[in-house]
Design an enzyme around this catalytic site. Structure first.
Site, PDB file in Angstrom:
ATOM      1  N   ASP A  72     -11.913  58.017   2.703  1.00 47.15           N
ATOM      2  CA  ASP A  72     -11.760  59.052   1.688  1.00 47.15           C
ATOM      3  C   ASP A  72     -13.056  59.841   1.499  1.00 47.15           C
ATOM      4  O   ASP A  72     -14.142  59.258   1.351  1.00 47.15           O
ATOM      5  CB  ASP A  72     -11.353  58.401   0.357  1.00 47.15           C
ATOM      6  CG  ASP A  72     -11.109  59.411  -0.746  1.00 47.15           C
ATOM      7  OD1 ASP A  72     -10.165  60.209  -0.623  1.00 47.15           O
ATOM      8  OD2 ASP A  72     -11.875  59.402  -1.735  1.00 47.15           O
TER       9      ASP A  72
ATOM     10  N   GLU B 217     -11.763  61.849   6.004  1.00 43.86           N
ATOM     11  CA  GLU B 217     -11.459  63.051   5.227  1.00 43.86           C
ATOM     12  C   GLU B 217     -12.778  63.743   4.923  1.00 43.86           C
ATOM     13  O   GLU B 217     -13.689  63.131   4.349  1.00 43.86           O
ATOM     14  CB  GLU B 217     -10.748  62.704   3.923  1.00 43.86           C
ATOM     15  CG  GLU B 217     -10.427  63.937   3.106  1.00 43.86           C
ATOM     16  CD  GLU B 217     -10.144  63.661   1.628  1.00 43.86           C
ATOM     17  OE1 GLU B 217      -9.557  64.529   0.971  1.00 43.86           O
ATOM     18  OE2 GLU B 217     -10.530  62.580   1.142  1.00 43.86           O
TER      19      GLU B 217
END
Length: 571
Positions: free
Chosen positions: A255, A288
């Site tokens: 993330d 990401e």
């Protein structure tokens, strides 16, 4: 790090414990009515063995003789982050599984709590035949690290090693991974290392796990390059290795890596990717990132990146919305560029950032980009959690599906998208009253400039969670058939499945609102995709030797493309 591994371990006759806690004067383990002191080691470490302790036993760490806290590397928090930890035995290593090649990955993102009515790993396994029949090759599970309460997205996890109890705990997740492999599906896990949630986060009491030298939008930055950071980095890297080695996960989605602040000589991402690849050859690390930085792949060894630009250009083209970070993606030329270049901004001025942004992804194949028309962020971070089908209708939603599936990248399907789900995916939490009120106020302030902001659903209201669950009674129909056909074409037509970004060309006709994508392959395979984003039919030139393979709406001939539709020709 040298010496025994940190964390709890089952050993012959008992359990061994290793904890990094330089901020305490004494540390002990309390289990089964006994309190066993740990011995201090080098650099703030503590070690010891509790004879007779075994799998299933609950325990706490006792800091300075008075504070009971869960283990920073607890494998299970059956009563939540504020309760005791539990010793776990997952049994022998997971059986071998050969995941698809990188260019064959087709992701299906799911949230365990809303994927089925019951919200557990056990009930999720009952839907794996649906996913295998759809044609996806990898299930990407949103974070499962333990977080407060029973419901939430998982990005406020506080116990990185412990699988959320409400989903089924570590044993349930291991069985889910095994069941996915039995169904021929790889498993990716979304992990969050850039911050931890505020509730139940006790790491700061053990040592300098966090730093004030950096900030993140979600909480205190993790200490990756300051004093004591060797042990913090090891906490993160060991966790990544645990998922692939002990649970058999085939890859990780990291993330928001742009919020991993690290000025070390060897960046955490490079260390993590190397260790994961060594622990499980063939494992894939996806990051990401909004940096548009090829060095994540070419320098740090990450395998692929989430690429938002295709979503952004699609969303602006289909909805007309361009607030905030979407500013700069107006115009069908941006959509065409995203389809063949990967990123829209590769050093140009970015209006939303008021500066130049990005760089050319030179040398990167399409298999290095994961793209989507929907994902948890782009749906759930809207005030009302509207899905694309609810915003633009089924016809334009189908057009978006065709462009994502036919682009020279790795496509991702967000749960329910494959049948045109229109139920929202809202932001939901299960916080204690004070934190719940702060989140409620923050959420409404975030959308204050929008009409209806006062009606933005309360994240802590259980109804927000219930409304976000998939409606499996709708799991069928023409949209599902479309996705099955699209993923079949990716498998059957080399030009559509080769991820050759260098052999893809896209262009836009602004006046007629047409976008055309052409894909080729060294074998001679060729595919032509035309998307009509207008509401009127268009007459196209004869696509010479190509034959019509798919049309999202009925057409009178291979040269007639109805409004709000897409067509695919191949040779």
């Amino acid at each position: 790090m040298t010496g025994p591994p940190l964390g709890p371990r089952l050993v012959e006759g008992g359990a061994a414990f290793g904890v990094w806690a330089p901020s305490v004067r004494s540390l002990a383990v309390r289990v089964g009515g006994r309190t066993v002191p740990l011995e201090p080691g080098e650099r703030g470490t503590w070690w010891g063995v509790v004879e007779g302790a075994g799998a299933g036993d609950d325990y706490v760490l006792v800091l300075d003789g008075e504070r009971e806290r869960p283990d920073p590397r607890s494998r299970f928090q059956p009563h939540g982050p504020h309760g005791p930890s539990r010793l776990v035995d997952l049994g022998p290593p997971p059986p071998a599984f050969a995941p698809p090649a990188l260019h064959e990955l087709v992701f299906y993102e799911l949230h365990c709590g809303t994927f089925t009515p019951e919200g557990t790993f056990e009930t999720a396994t009952q839907r794996l035949d649906h996913l295998a029949g759809l044609g996806v090759t990898a299930v990407e599970v949103m974070p499962v690290a333990a977080f407060p309460g029973t419901r939430g997205w998982g990005y406020d996890g506080v116990d990185l090693y412990a699988v959320h109890a409400a989903y089924g705990g570590p044993a349930g997740f291991r069985r889910f991974v095994d069941a996915c492999h039995d169904a021929g599906l790889a498993v990716f896990l979304d992990v969050v290392y850039n911050h931890l949630g505020p509730d139940g986060n006790y790491l700061g009491e053990f040592g300098p796990y966090f730093t004030d030298r950096y900030a993140t939008p979600w909480g205190r930055a993790v200490n990756l390059d300051g004093p004591g950071s060797d042990f913090v980095r090891e906490l993160v890297v060991d966790n990544a290795v645990m998922w692939v080695a002990e649970f058999g996960v085939d890859g990780l989605r990291l993330d928001a890596v742009h919020a991993l602040h690290d000025a070390s000589s060897v960046h955490l991402l490079e260390e993590l990717a190397g260790r994961v690849h060594a622990a499980r050859p063939g494992a894939v690390v996806v990051a990401e990132s909004d940096l548009h930085q090829p060095a994540l792949v070419t320098g740090y060894g990450v395998d692929a990146m989430w690429a938002d630009d295709l979503h952004h250009a699609l969303h602006v083209a289909l909805t007309g919305e361009a607030p905030g970070y979407l500013d700069g993606f107006q115009g069908l030329d941006k959509l065409a560029r995203a389809l063949h270049a990967g990123w829209v901004f590769t050093g140009q001025y970015h209006p939303a950032r008021d500066r130049r942004h990005g760089r050319e992804p030179a040398g990167l194949g399409g298999e290095r980009f994961v793209v989507y028309a929907q994902n948890h962020d782009q749906v759930g971070n809207r005030g009302f959690g509207e899905r694309l089908a609810a915003l633009v209708g089924p016809e334009l939603d189908a057009v978006a599906s065709v462009l994502v599936a036919c682009a020279p990248y790795l496509p991702l399907v967000f749960q329910g998208q494959e049948w045109g789900e229109t139920r929202p995916f809202l932001y939901f939490t299960d916080h204690r009253p004070e934190l719940a009120e702060a989140v409620r106020r923050g959420r409404r302030a975030e959308f204050a400039a929008f009409d209806g902001a006062a009606d933005v659903p309360d994240p802590n209201d259980p109804a927000s969670f219930e409304r976000s669950k998939l409606d499996w009674s709708r799991a069928g129909g023409p949209v599902l058939d479309l996705w099955r056909d699209l993923l079949r074409l990716r498998r059957e037509v080399p030009a559509l499945g080769n991820c050759r970004r260098d052999l893809a060309t896209a262009w836009a006709d602004r006046r007629r609102r047409l976008v055309t994508l052409e894909r080729t392959d060294p074998s001679g395979s060729r595919a032509l995709v035309v998307a009509n984003l207008s509401d009127r039919p268009q007459l196209l030139p004869d696509p010479d030797t190509l034959r019509l393979r798919l049309a999202t709406r009925p057409c009178s001939s291979s040269r007639d493309i109805p409004g709000a539709s897409a067509m695919i020709w191949t040779n």
